[in-house]
Every structure is written in structure tokens, then in C-alpha cells.
Design an enzyme around this catalytic site. Sequence first.
Site, PDB file in Angstrom:
ATOM      1  N   ASP A 129      96.005  76.929 -41.923  1.00  0.00           N
ATOM      2  CA  ASP A 129      97.213  76.077 -42.210  1.00  0.00           C
ATOM      3  C   ASP A 129      97.931  76.845 -42.989  1.00  0.00           C
ATOM      4  O   ASP A 129      97.343  77.664 -44.054  1.00  0.00           O
ATOM      5  CB  ASP A 129      96.708  74.741 -42.750  1.00  0.00           C
ATOM      6  N   LYS A 164     102.171  74.999 -40.683  1.00  0.00           N
ATOM      7  CA  LYS A 164     103.340  74.082 -40.675  1.00  0.00           C
ATOM      8  C   LYS A 164     104.483  74.329 -41.779  1.00  0.00           C
ATOM      9  O   LYS A 164     103.985  74.158 -42.830  1.00  0.00           O
ATOM     10  CB  LYS A 164     103.013  72.724 -40.278  1.00  0.00           C
ATOM     11  N   MET A 216     101.590  63.724 -49.644  1.00  0.00           N
ATOM     12  CA  MET A 216     102.935  63.894 -48.813  1.00  0.00           C
ATOM     13  C   MET A 216     103.996  62.849 -48.982  1.00  0.00           C
ATOM     14  O   MET A 216     104.646  62.420 -48.053  1.00  0.00           O
ATOM     15  CB  MET A 216     102.195  63.757 -47.155  1.00  0.00           C
TER      16      MET A 216
HETATM   17  N1  SAH Z   1      93.451  67.707 -46.404  1.00  0.00           N
HETATM   18  C1  SAH Z   1      94.412  67.749 -47.822  1.00  0.00           C
HETATM   19  C2  SAH Z   1      95.625  67.006 -47.685  1.00  0.00           C
HETATM   20  C3  SAH Z   1      96.590  67.335 -46.596  1.00  0.00           C
HETATM   21  S1  SAH Z   1      98.133  66.531 -46.429  1.00  0.00           S
HETATM   22  C4  SAH Z   1      93.648  67.421 -48.839  1.00  0.00           C
HETATM   23  O1  SAH Z   1      92.239  66.987 -48.679  1.00  0.00           O
HETATM   24  O2  SAH Z   1      93.876  67.775 -49.998  1.00  0.00           O
HETATM   25  C5  SAH Z   1      98.890  67.722 -47.405  1.00  0.00           C
HETATM   26  C6  SAH Z   1      99.339  67.003 -48.653  1.00  0.00           C
HETATM   27  O3  SAH Z   1      98.439  67.199 -49.726  1.00  0.00           O
HETATM   28  C7  SAH Z   1     100.354  67.649 -49.676  1.00  0.00           C
HETATM   29  O4  SAH Z   1     101.821  67.114 -49.031  1.00  0.00           O
HETATM   30  C8  SAH Z   1     100.468  67.116 -50.955  1.00  0.00           C
HETATM   31  O5  SAH Z   1     100.766  65.831 -51.051  1.00  0.00           O
HETATM   32  C9  SAH Z   1      99.069  67.448 -50.923  1.00  0.00           C
HETATM   33  N2  SAH Z   1      98.426  68.668 -51.707  1.00  0.00           N
HETATM   34  C10 SAH Z   1      97.555  69.478 -51.009  1.00  0.00           C
HETATM   35  N3  SAH Z   1      97.335  70.797 -51.869  1.00  0.00           N
HETATM   36  C11 SAH Z   1      98.060  70.295 -53.106  1.00  0.00           C
HETATM   37  C12 SAH Z   1      98.432  71.182 -54.127  1.00  0.00           C
HETATM   38  N4  SAH Z   1      97.629  72.207 -54.239  1.00  0.00           N
HETATM   39  N5  SAH Z   1      99.327  70.533 -55.006  1.00  0.00           N
HETATM   40  C13 SAH Z   1      99.535  69.364 -54.873  1.00  0.00           C
HETATM   41  N6  SAH Z   1      99.649  68.655 -53.583  1.00  0.00           N
HETATM   42  C14 SAH Z   1      98.814  69.223 -52.833  1.00  0.00           C
END
Ligand code: SAH
Length: 538
Positions: free
Chosen positions: A45, A67, A201
Site C-alpha cells: 500500500d 491508493k 482518516m
Molecule cells: N491500518 C492502519 C490504519 C489504516 S487507515 C493502522 O493500523 O495504523 C489510514 C489512516 O491511518 C490514515 O488516514 C491516518 O489517519 C492513519 N495513519 C497511518 N499511518 C500514520 C502515520 N504515520 N501518521 C499519522 N497517521 C497515520
Amino acid sequence: MDFFKLKVMNDFGKVFLIGAGPGDPGLFTLRGKAILERADVVVYDRLVSPSILAFCNDKAQMVDVGKMPTHHKVKQSEINKLLVKFAQEMPGAVIARLKGGDPFVFGRGGEEALELVEAGVEFEVVPGVTSAISVPAYAGIPVSHRGIATSFHIITGHEKQDGSKEVALEERSSDGIQASSIAGLDFPALAKCPGTLIFLMGIANMEMIARRLMECGKDPKTPLAFIEKGTTPYQRTVTCTLETAAETITRENVVAPAITIMGGVVELGDKLAWRRNLPLSGKRLVVTRAAKQASGISAKLTALGAEVIETPMIETRSVEPRVGSLDGAAANFADLANFDILAFTSTNGVESFFDAFFKAGLDIRALAGKKIASVGKITEKKLLERGLRCDFVPEDHTGEGLGKLLAEKCAESRILLLQGNLADDTLTTFLPKATRWVVYETLPAKTLPDWKLEAVGAADAVVFASSSAVENFAKVVQHGSVDSQAELDSASPNLAPRACFSIGRMTTATAKKYGFEVVESDETTMDSLVKKIAEYYA
Ligand code: SAH
């Protein structure tokens, strides 16, 4: 025991749903790394950082289903089908499905798993460190804290439909509560909840989320933090309150990926923010040294806060040992008996020599009684790993030092030099009677995988330690792999940084020729180069 438990019940490959964590490669799991090193296919991803993709082996087929925030490259239903297809068409294969954070926390990992079950494909889940908790932790915000928050809630700020459409949580209608429940979010309940609220998100919909929470009675003064690109060198925390959330996003230009965290714990961040801003925080640098040599400078730049993309412009390859040069006669291991001293000038030399040595059916006993010389500490350590202690290591760790030392101490000894095809004459000048075996060759890198080209394109600068690295970089990265100077001259440049750091005069001259803006280190050493880079961005 098969570590990967690959013995699946049918003729399919096996899929591993792996959480890549929030960005910092140090937060990636050991299990995930072991699988990536072994994977035949990696489906990844957008949120997966290049430092983690770098764990994949060179031969893996890399499939980017990333995406972008505005357009979805590959639909979820297509990703599901793709995983099934790889498994069905590649018996015994290891198929890694790499996702940001944890695969089951808003990662749609469950949907992929269901599809695999449906198709009879075996799979395993490798949890990852979710951004929901780790990103606040990197900003010094504990999601729970005695006396402040006894629960925390992880909420999606975007409900995705399959396909390309992302649906806002609320479709404006006269009945707000019914509208919000469309997406399964119960704002009245969330507003009453005393625990910490963590939205993933949520940036695009924050105006609506904050408004609905306040309408349902949540205190407008609730402390709130946005943490952008958490755990990466680009991490940024912006704090405000619930009532100023929307305007703060606009004013501070908060962009995805970002976590939104609300509640009293946010104020602890003032005291607990432990991550210092380092001189190279927020810089992405491309290091062009050969992989085995790069780790020294990469580690130093990483320690200063940079994100480093290792992009070796040369590769080394073991060869059947040859006498004198690559065109020389094949070396005969029986001749080893004629030498008193084996001298190694690089870790490549050690590895390649022993590759050939073992292949020839010999083992360490064939070296009994010989003296061993090494150019420096790293090569010495590599020899020790092979069960050999060094008798001679020059204090200055240079080829010249080694030449002088051996010339002085063992003028009469029969010396065998084990080197690469590009080794210069330093040693043979001091040791004219020595024999040289070429045990490895150095080749220019030909291509880079797409994910690396993309990462390089978004870098701030390139670090060059040789003219040949500049030339190769120009051929492979700036212009797409071209073979000849003529092709190079007519090729149009790809996206690549225009700024570079150079270790010395020659390298600088070549870099200028290819249109780089160059900053040169004061001395021709790696340490001086690293110092220069840190000063430049200070
Ligand atoms: N499975 C992922 C979340 C996927 S949804 C998890 O467990 O972290 C994607 C969202 O995760 C982004 O829109 C943001 O809100 C958050 N996110 C993921 N990585 C991030 C990062 N390094 N810093 C801040 N937000 C993050």
C-alpha cells in the site's frame, strides 16, 4: 520445522497479511521482516515506507496497489482477487500483503482474509503496530492515563465503500442523527464518552466531526492534537481545541496521513514530547554507495534524523578466482599451499574468497599455519566470523598502511592478495612480489525497482562518494536505464533531486556535468561528508 509453515494443504501459495507499522522501520515486527526477506510477491500500500520495502529481496515481484488520497490506484475488490490469483497460480509461493499499521485496524485486512477463505487459500496474519496508538506515543501522548482517561476509542473518520468512492460520514439531511448513523457512527454516544477519542482518516471530515460532537454536548475546549506522518522523519504535531479544529487544519495545512486525538491526555504531550527535532529531521536523502558499504553512512544520517533511501549504484558479484585480473588464468586452490600470508582488503573479498574456497571442497583446515592480514577493522571482524584471527592490521586502516606494514614486517613472505577487479595498485606497489587473485567483480547497477525510483524522486538530495556513482545515477535514475553515452545524451531527465552532496573534487566535477547543484565536503572522508550535510541543513 518450516519457519513459514509453508506446507499448505493444497497446491496454492500462502498469503501473509502483514502490518507494516506506522512508518519507522524500527517498529516493524521481526516476523514481518523474515517473511519479506523470503517473499516471492509483495503487494503493498501507499502508506508503507520505502525503508520497509527495502527489506524485500531483490527478486520479489513488487506490486503497488497504493491508493493516492485523490484517486484509488487499484480497487479493494481487485486487490482481493489479485491475492487469490497469485496464490492459485504460484504453488508454494510466499505472497506478502503489506499494509500500513495493523492489517485489521481499518486496513480492510478482514475483507481480504474472507476472500482468501472463500477461495480456499491459506493465510496468516502478522499484526503490526497500529498508528492509532504508536503515533500519539511518538508525540508524547499516552492514549490512557490514570486520572485522565480510563478508555480510548479508535474511530474511522471516513467510511469507504468498495470501489473508488469515499463517503463522508454525514449526508446532509434534516435529521442529523439519522444521517450520521448511516455510517455507523453514534455521535451522541461518542460525545458522552469520557475516554480518549482517536480518529483515523479524519482530516477531510474534521469540520463535520467536530461540529457534530459539539452539537451532541462535547466540551468545545477539549484539547485536540493532529499528528501528521507520525514516527517518520516528517512527524509534526499541531495542537488546538475541539472548537478550533477545522480552522487549525486550514491554517496549519494539516495533511494526511494524520491522526486526530481528543481528550485530556493531549496536554501531557507538552511535557512528554520526547522526540527531539534532529538536524536532518524531515530530510530524505539518497545514498548511492554499494549496499554493503552504505550502512555506515546511512546509519549516521539516520541517527541525525534523515530518512535514507539506499540506492547502490554498483553491485559486487563473486567470481571464480582469477590470477592477476578478471582476464587472468583460473586460480588453482592447490596453490594456496605456496603462500604464507593471505591479505584481505574488503569484506567483499572475504565473502567471495570463502564462497569459492568452500565450493572447491576445502575448509578452514586448508589455511592452517597461514598468517592473515586485513586492511581494517570491518574486514577483520568478517574474518573473525569465519574463525580467523588477523595477524596484521594497519593502524590507519588504509591500503597504503597495509602495504607498508607487510613490506616492513614480512618482506620475504609469499603473500596472496584477495581483491576485486577494480582494486588499484597501492598494495602491489609496496609488495611487488605478491600474487593477486581477483575474487569478485564490481558492476554498475542497471535498473531500480519502481518503488525505489518513486522514493528517489521525492528525495531532497543525493549523496555521492564517487564519480562512477554520479554517472550511474544519471544513467539509471535521471534518464531511465540507458546503456550508452549517446542514449544518455538524448534521453530526457526523469524526476530526480537536483541537489547533491559530494565527497571530493572529482565527484563534484562529474556531478556538475550532470546538472547537479553540489555541496562538497571539506575532507574526503565519510565523516566529513556527514558533517557537511548536517551543517547545510542546520
Ligand atoms: N491500518 C492502519 C490504519 C489504516 S487507515 C493502522 O493500523 O495504523 C489510514 C489512516 O491511518 C490514515 O488516514 C491516518 O489517519 C492513519 N495513519 C497511518 N499511518 C500514520 C502515520 N504515520 N501518521 C499519522 N497517521 C497515520
